[in-house]
Structures are given as C-alpha cells and as structure tokens.
Scaffold this motif. Structure first.
Motif, PDB file in Angstrom:
ATOM      1  N   ALA A  23       0.845  -1.201   0.000  1.00 27.27           N
ATOM      2  CA  ALA A  23       0.000   0.000   0.000  1.00 27.27           C
ATOM      3  C   ALA A  23       0.883   1.256   0.000  1.00 27.27           C
ATOM      4  N   ALA A  24       2.000   1.207   0.764  1.00 29.43           N
ATOM      5  CA  ALA A  24       2.909   2.368   0.803  1.00 29.43           C
ATOM      6  C   ALA A  24       3.493   2.621  -0.591  1.00 29.43           C
ATOM      7  N   VAL A  25       3.839   1.529  -1.286  1.00 26.38           N
ATOM      8  CA  VAL A  25       4.388   1.659  -2.646  1.00 26.38           C
ATOM      9  C   VAL A  25       3.327   2.276  -3.571  1.00 26.38           C
ATOM     10  N   ASP A  26       2.087   1.829  -3.423  1.00 25.04           N
ATOM     11  CA  ASP A  26       1.019   2.349  -4.286  1.00 25.04           C
ATOM     12  C   ASP A  26       0.711   3.820  -4.006  1.00 25.04           C
ATOM     13  N   ILE A  27       0.835   4.224  -2.729  1.00 22.27           N
ATOM     14  CA  ILE A  27       0.628   5.654  -2.418  1.00 22.27           C
ATOM     15  C   ILE A  27       1.713   6.479  -3.119  1.00 22.27           C
ATOM     16  N   ALA A  28       2.959   5.942  -3.093  1.00 19.42           N
ATOM     17  CA  ALA A  28       4.060   6.640  -3.788  1.00 19.42           C
ATOM     18  C   ALA A  28       3.742   6.738  -5.289  1.00 19.42           C
ATOM     19  N   PHE A  29       3.226   5.633  -5.862  1.00 15.50           N
ATOM     20  CA  PHE A  29       2.897   5.627  -7.290  1.00 15.50           C
ATOM     21  C   PHE A  29       1.774   6.614  -7.623  1.00 15.50           C
ATOM     22  N   PHE A  30       0.828   6.748  -6.686  1.00 18.40           N
ATOM     23  CA  PHE A  30      -0.272   7.694  -6.910  1.00 18.40           C
ATOM     24  C   PHE A  30       0.308   9.094  -7.170  1.00 18.40           C
ATOM     25  N   GLY A  31       1.255   9.512  -6.313  1.00 25.01           N
ATOM     26  CA  GLY A  31       1.905  10.822  -6.484  1.00 25.01           C
ATOM     27  C   GLY A  31       2.692  10.876  -7.789  1.00 25.01           C
ATOM     28  N   ILE A  32       3.451   9.802  -8.041  1.00 24.99           N
ATOM     29  CA  ILE A  32       4.309   9.779  -9.246  1.00 24.99           C
ATOM     30  C   ILE A  32       3.449   9.924 -10.518  1.00 24.99           C
ATOM     31  N   PHE A  33       2.333   9.165 -10.599  1.00 25.41           N
ATOM     32  CA  PHE A  33       1.530   9.193 -11.824  1.00 25.41           C
ATOM     33  C   PHE A  33       0.728  10.485 -11.984  1.00 25.41           C
ATOM     34  N   LEU A  34       0.368  11.080 -10.848  1.00 24.10           N
ATOM     35  CA  LEU A  34      -0.276  12.399 -10.962  1.00 24.10           C
ATOM     36  C   LEU A  34       0.723  13.380 -11.557  1.00 24.10           C
ATOM     37  N   TYR A  35       1.969  13.301 -11.029  1.00 22.58           N
ATOM     38  CA  TYR A  35       3.032  14.185 -11.499  1.00 22.58           C
ATOM     39  C   TYR A  35       3.313  13.964 -12.993  1.00 22.58           C
ATOM     40  N   LEU A  36       3.227  12.656 -13.424  1.00 26.92           N
ATOM     41  CA  LEU A  36       3.499  12.327 -14.832  1.00 26.92           C
ATOM     42  C   LEU A  36       2.273  12.520 -15.730  1.00 26.92           C
ATOM     43  N   ASN A  37       1.215  13.056 -15.119  1.00 24.96           N
ATOM     44  CA  ASN A  37      -0.011  13.304 -15.874  1.00 24.96           C
ATOM     45  C   ASN A  37      -0.630  12.029 -16.452  1.00 24.96           C
ATOM     46  N   SER A  38      -0.632  10.964 -15.645  1.00 31.04           N
ATOM     47  CA  SER A  38      -1.293   9.715 -16.052  1.00 31.04           C
ATOM     48  C   SER A  38      -2.395   9.414 -15.043  1.00 31.04           C
ATOM     49  N   PRO A  39      -3.534  10.147 -15.160  1.00 28.59           N
ATOM     50  CA  PRO A  39      -4.566  10.010 -14.120  1.00 28.59           C
ATOM     51  C   PRO A  39      -5.109   8.598 -13.974  1.00 28.59           C
ATOM     52  N   ILE A  40      -5.236   7.846 -15.105  1.00 25.29           N
ATOM     53  CA  ILE A  40      -5.805   6.482 -14.975  1.00 25.29           C
ATOM     54  C   ILE A  40      -4.940   5.656 -14.024  1.00 25.29           C
ATOM     55  N   LEU A  41      -3.592   5.687 -14.290  1.00 25.18           N
ATOM     56  CA  LEU A  41      -2.705   4.880 -13.432  1.00 25.18           C
ATOM     57  C   LEU A  41      -2.702   5.396 -11.996  1.00 25.18           C
ATOM     58  N   ALA A  42      -2.829   6.733 -11.857  1.00 23.02           N
ATOM     59  CA  ALA A  42      -2.874   7.291 -10.497  1.00 23.02           C
ATOM     60  C   ALA A  42      -4.075   6.703  -9.749  1.00 23.02           C
ATOM     61  N   TRP A  43      -5.259   6.680 -10.386  1.00 23.63           N
ATOM     62  CA  TRP A  43      -6.464   6.169  -9.711  1.00 23.63           C
ATOM     63  C   TRP A  43      -6.439   4.654  -9.548  1.00 23.63           C
ATOM     64  N   VAL A  44      -5.741   3.966 -10.455  1.00 21.74           N
ATOM     65  CA  VAL A  44      -5.555   2.512 -10.271  1.00 21.74           C
ATOM     66  C   VAL A  44      -4.875   2.271  -8.925  1.00 21.74           C
ATOM     67  N   ASN A  45      -3.916   3.147  -8.609  1.00 20.46           N
ATOM     68  CA  ASN A  45      -3.195   2.976  -7.341  1.00 20.46           C
ATOM     69  C   ASN A  45      -4.068   3.262  -6.130  1.00 20.46           C
ATOM     70  N   VAL A  46      -5.025   4.175  -6.301  1.00 17.87           N
ATOM     71  CA  VAL A  46      -5.946   4.428  -5.177  1.00 17.87           C
ATOM     72  C   VAL A  46      -6.780   3.167  -4.916  1.00 17.87           C
ATOM     73  N   VAL A  47      -7.278   2.559  -6.027  1.00 16.04           N
ATOM     74  CA  VAL A  47      -8.052   1.308  -5.873  1.00 16.04           C
ATOM     75  C   VAL A  47      -7.181   0.244  -5.202  1.00 16.04           C
ATOM     76  N   SER A  48      -5.883   0.193  -5.627  1.00 18.37           N
ATOM     77  CA  SER A  48      -4.962  -0.800  -5.054  1.00 18.37           C
ATOM     78  C   SER A  48      -4.810  -0.600  -3.555  1.00 18.37           C
ATOM     79  N   VAL A  49      -4.654   0.668  -3.134  1.00 17.16           N
ATOM     80  CA  VAL A  49      -4.487   0.944  -1.707  1.00 17.16           C
ATOM     81  C   VAL A  49      -5.719   0.463  -0.939  1.00 17.16           C
ATOM     82  N   VAL A  50      -6.900   0.717  -1.519  1.00 19.73           N
ATOM     83  CA  VAL A  50      -8.137   0.266  -0.845  1.00 19.73           C
ATOM     84  C   VAL A  50      -8.136  -1.263  -0.741  1.00 19.73           C
TER      85      VAL A  50
END
Ligand SMILES: Nc1nc2c(ncn2[C@@H]2O[C@H](COP(=O)(O)OP(=O)(O)OP(=O)(O)O)[C@@H](O)[C@H]2O)c(=O)[nH]1
Length: 352
Positions: A23-50
């Motif tokens: 989950a910690a890795v996915d939270i990091a990815f959420f930030g990374i993908f938002l920064y890289l402008n890849s919203p789909i992957l960012a939200w995939v990580n939110v689902v993963s954390v849940v």
C-alpha cells in the motif's frame, strides 16, 4: 494445499505486513503518476491501496482466503494495466514473479505445477502483448526508466523480506524439532536418548580431565500403586513435580533425564561417590518430605529409591549404569526409600 503452512500464524502476519509495504508503494505511485499526468494509473493505485487495506483487515480477522484473493487480484490487475498503459519497460510485470515463492509454499503437486505454468504463460502473454499493442498512455523515456528502477528495487526488497522470513521459519522449526526429539514432554527433562548422548560426552570429557563423575538412578517407589489408587493424572503430577524437585536440588550443568516410566538418570560431573551420596540423600529426603496432597483428604506418601556409582577411567556408560542399577536394586530390596552408593558390584549380585 499445504495445510500446515496455512495454519501457521506467522505466515499470515508476513502476508499482512506485505499489505502495508504494498500500500505504501502504491501511495508513492499515486503521487508519481499524478506528477506524470497519467490520471488512470494514479487512480488505479488508489483502488490498489483500498484493496490492500481490505486485505490487511481480512488477514487481521483471520479471513486468510479473502486477503489472499484481494492481494493476488491486485497484483495481476496492476501488472497488466501497468504493462498495457505504459509498456513492458515499466517493470510492473516483475511483481508477478512474487507468485513463484508464494505458490511454491501454498500449493502442492499438480495444482502447483498448473498454477506455475499458467503464471508463466500469463507472463509471456504480457510480454508479447507489448509487441502487438504499443503502450496506450506512453510516458517519457526518463520517467519510464525511473519507474523501472523503482519497481526493481521494490521487488528486490520484497524477495529479500520473504527470503529472510523463510530462513527464520526454518531455523525456528528446526529448533522446535530438536527440542521435541530431545526433551520429555511431561517432565521437560532430557529424554533417554538425549540424556545418554550427553552423558557419553561427559564421560569422555572426564577421561580427558581425570575429574570424577557420578551417576544416580532414581526410581519412584510403588508408583503403580499411586496410579491405581489416585489415578493416572495424579501419577503424572508426581512425575512432573519430582522433576521440579530434582531441578531445584541440582546444579545447572548436572544432566537430568527421564530414563523410563518412573525412573530418572542423573549424571553429576566433577562429583565423587561420597558427594553424590550426599546429593542422593538430599533428593530422597526432599521427595519423601514433600506434602503430596490428594482429593481423598489425606496426604500421599511418595518415596524414591536411589542407586549411585562413580565412573572409572575409560569405562563405558553401560558399565557405569550397570553398577548404579545394581545399587538401585539393593535400595529396593532393602526396603525402598533409601540411597545406596557402591564402588563395586557385590560378588553375590554379579551377573556377568
Ligand atoms: N502416570 C504415569 N504412570 C506411568 C508413566 N510411565 C509409566 N507409568 C507407570 O509406572 C508404573 C511402574 O510400575 P512398576 O514398574 O511396577 O514399579 P513400581 O510400582 O514403582 O514398583 P517399585 O519400582 O518396585 O517400587 C506402571 O504402572 C506404569 O504404568 C507416566 O508417564 N505417567
């Protein structure tokens, strides 16, 4: 399924802790993908954390099947989406490799082989998909390299954690097995096999150092009667408590073993016959003077007979035991509840 592995609570604690790391890795990815402008992957990580949060809760409630289902689904979906959206070079497929050790310990036989072959086929399918279908949401080369390195680092860390966990489990299982193989369950004293092995080592040390060693055989008197009158549980209690009395009366490095049903062997390093006789008398007196309460309203009288011998240079354990056994026989035949220490077997009792 390997049931014993499934039933081991520490295995599930590791699975639960893995959820926190993932989950910690996915939270990091959420930030990374938002920064890289890849919203789909960012939200995939939110689902993963849940999903990891629910899996963590499920493991905590011992719903291990649900926890495992969520973790595996997350890994497969995440690896697939990562590969499809930003490509094979993202390294998300490496997470699938975590299934190999997990499958190896949780499945057996044909089921394990089928699952591993399916995993391998899925892994290859993702690889070839990348040729056939270019990434749907490509990111810059530097970002891709950064994500690749990050994923490699996380997978390395997870494998290391698993490796150390398995190594620790094996060490602790070996320790338990050794204990089971060398300790008598009821009295927690050495069993006969272990007491014999330790005594033999002690005798060879005594032969090198020329220090005296004495051996005591202690046998509870009329133990059958105790069982018959007061019950087997009372008999067990007497055995347990006599073991405690012996531990309390003897030194740390004396070897105490349960030799048979109601017979104990004690090896006393650096002790001569006279001193061993004194110790034997102390044991006899401690046992006979203990107030053995019973349900029948009166105290039970427990006594023990003791035979003692002293090791002679280069003598085998069996010969030493033979003399102690003869001394024990003498204690029994002279009325029990007594200590006999002998240097030699009396002529009329020599049997070979
Ligand atoms: N409760 C209990 N009894 C045991 C255990 N192991 C052996 N026994 C019993 O110990 C008894 C030993 O009986 P005997 O060998 O006749 O010896 P004894 O009655 O002590 O007689 P003497 O040694 O001649 O004084 C048997 O009844 C065994 O069933 C055990 O772990 N627990």
């Amino acid at each position: 399924m390997e049931r014993s592995m499934h039933q081991r609570p520490e295995f599930w604690r590791v699975a639960q802790r893995t959820c926190i790391i993932a989950a910690a890795v996915d939270i990091a990815f959420f930030g990374i993908f938002l920064y890289l402008n890849s919203p789909i992957l960012a939200w995939v990580n939110v689902v993963s954390v849940v999903m990891y949060a629910v899996a963590y809760y499920a493991y905590g409630k011992r719903m291990n099947g649900l926890g495992t289902f969520l973790v595996w689904t997350e890994v497969i979906v995440h690896a697939t989406l990562g590969t499809v959206l930003i490509g094979w070079d993202s390294g998300f497929h490496y997470y699938l490799l975590m299934f190999i050790p997990a499958l190896a310990v949780t499945m057996r036989g044909t089921a394990a082989v089928v699952a591993l072959v399916a995993l391998w086929a899925f892994y290859l399918a993702l690889y070839f998909l990348d040729f056939w279908q270019p990434p749907l949401q490509p990111i810059g080369a530097n970002a891709l390299l950064g994500i690749h390195i990050f994923n490699v680092a996380v997978v390395f860390a997870m494998f290391s954690y698993l490796g150390f966990f398995y190594a620790k489990s094996i060490t602790s299982a070996n320790r338990k097995l050794n204990r089971l193989a060398s300790v008598d369950e009821l009295t927690q004293l050495y069993n006969r096999r272990q007491a014999r092995a330790l005594a033999e080592t002690e005798l060879s040390r005594a032969d090198r150092t020329s220090l005296p060693v004495a051996l005591i055989l202690l046998d509870i008197d009329h133990f059958k009667l105790i069982n018959d009158v007061y019950g087997h549980d009372k008999g067990d209690h007497v055995l347990e408590y006599i073991a405690k009395i012996m531990k309390g009366e003897l030194r740390q490095h004396d070897i105490i073993g349960r030799w048979g049903g109601e017979e104990f062997m004690i090896l006393l390093p650096e002790t001569d016959l006279a001193h061993a006789e004194y110790i034997g008398e102390r044991l006899r007196s401690a046992i006979s003077s203990y107030a053995w309460g019973t349900d029948l309203g009166h105290d039970l009288q427990v006594t023990a007979s003791i035979g003692i011998s002293q090791h002679k240079e280069n003598e085998t354990l069996n010969r030493l035991l033979k003399r102690a056994d003869t001394a024990l026989y003498m204690s029994k035949s002279e009325g029990r509840n007594r200590v006999t220490a002998i240097h030699e077997i009396p002529k009329h009792l020599v049997t070979n």
